[in-house]
Design an enzyme around this catalytic site. Sequence first.
Site, PDB file in Angstrom:
ATOM      1  N   HIS A 155       0.840  -1.205   0.000  1.00 40.83           N
ATOM      2  CA  HIS A 155       0.000   0.000   0.000  1.00 40.83           C
ATOM      3  C   HIS A 155       0.871   1.249   0.000  1.00 40.83           C
ATOM      4  CE1 HIS A 155      -3.209  -2.810   1.209  1.00 40.83           C
ATOM      5  NE2 HIS A 155      -4.028  -1.911   0.682  1.00 40.83           N
ATOM      6  N   LYS A 159      -0.683   4.888   4.538  1.00 39.12           N
ATOM      7  CA  LYS A 159      -1.489   3.915   5.309  1.00 39.12           C
ATOM      8  C   LYS A 159      -0.872   3.707   6.685  1.00 39.12           C
ATOM      9  CE  LYS A 159      -3.748  -0.579   4.915  1.00 39.12           C
ATOM     10  NZ  LYS A 159      -5.044  -0.056   5.361  1.00 39.12           N
TER      11      LYS A 159
END
Length: 276
Positions: A155, A159
Amino acid sequence: MIRVAIAGAAGRMGQMLVSLVHQQVGLKLAAAIERDGHPQLGADIGELCGLGALDITLTSDLDNVADDFDVLIDFTIADATAANLAICRHHLKKMVIGTTGLSESQRQDIAAAAHHMAIVLAPNFAIGVNVTFKLAEIAAAILGNEVDVEIVEAHHRHKVDAPSGTALGLGEAVARALGRNLADVSDYGRSGVTGERAHERIAFHSIRAGEIVGDHTVLFATEGERLELTHRAQTRLNFAEGALRASAWVANREAGLFDMQDVLGLTEINVPAAKK
Ligand code: NAD
């Protein structure tokens, strides 16, 4: 024509849903809801989303527009979803809920309301992700207890949690197929002298880099071969498309609590018993 209201309409998911709702055959935007005090209340939601006037005014009064819609799509915050649930329950309106971070008691309220109305609740509406859950479950059962399973996710750098909820969901699917309790068998990364890998472990690895939207791979390895199931999210479009598909589906249900596996017919696909 199914009339759809969108709660959180000026948010990131809300605007995407407003822009896409007309592309789903049989759906029509009927109301757009935002929080009290939102600076754009009273504006035309079409203008706000850059679509031109749609003749639908952004309002904070869900109760007041209850007669105008059949299904409420809710991508807001947990407390707002809880309040919207009470209003939809009162008017017996259907709901598609994408909001995450719901408390246990809020989840219980949703389950209780679902005795009276149809609700689709899913932490991830992306269609490909939901297919991957099922494929991972089937692959684990067929490959059986001797297979090594590693789950790798990647990600963007913003995040804040790891592993992702979707990676954990994939781990749950594999553990379920193999009759294991995920909490008892999970490893998170490796470092130092770890010893040989035990077959029953399910390991998670998290990459955080740049602007990656979200990649997930479930890797199954035996002595002679390797199978990798990979899903890559490119944009938020997937979530919106899944939520709209769920709206069309839930409109034909009377009551009950459903998820995307139900919407996509994936619950009807049997997972074989795990190979010993
Ligand atoms: P966002 O902050 O861009 O949008 C949320 C919107 O909800 C905001 O515009 C906010 O003003 C509005 N809102 C807050 N209180 C409200 C109320 N009482 N009534 C109406 N509107 C209200 O966030 P986002 O990225 O659009 O995500 C929204 C939610 O959806 C989050 O919980 C997120 O985790 C979740 N999400 C779920 C999926 C999925 O597939 N299930 C996918 C993406 C995001």
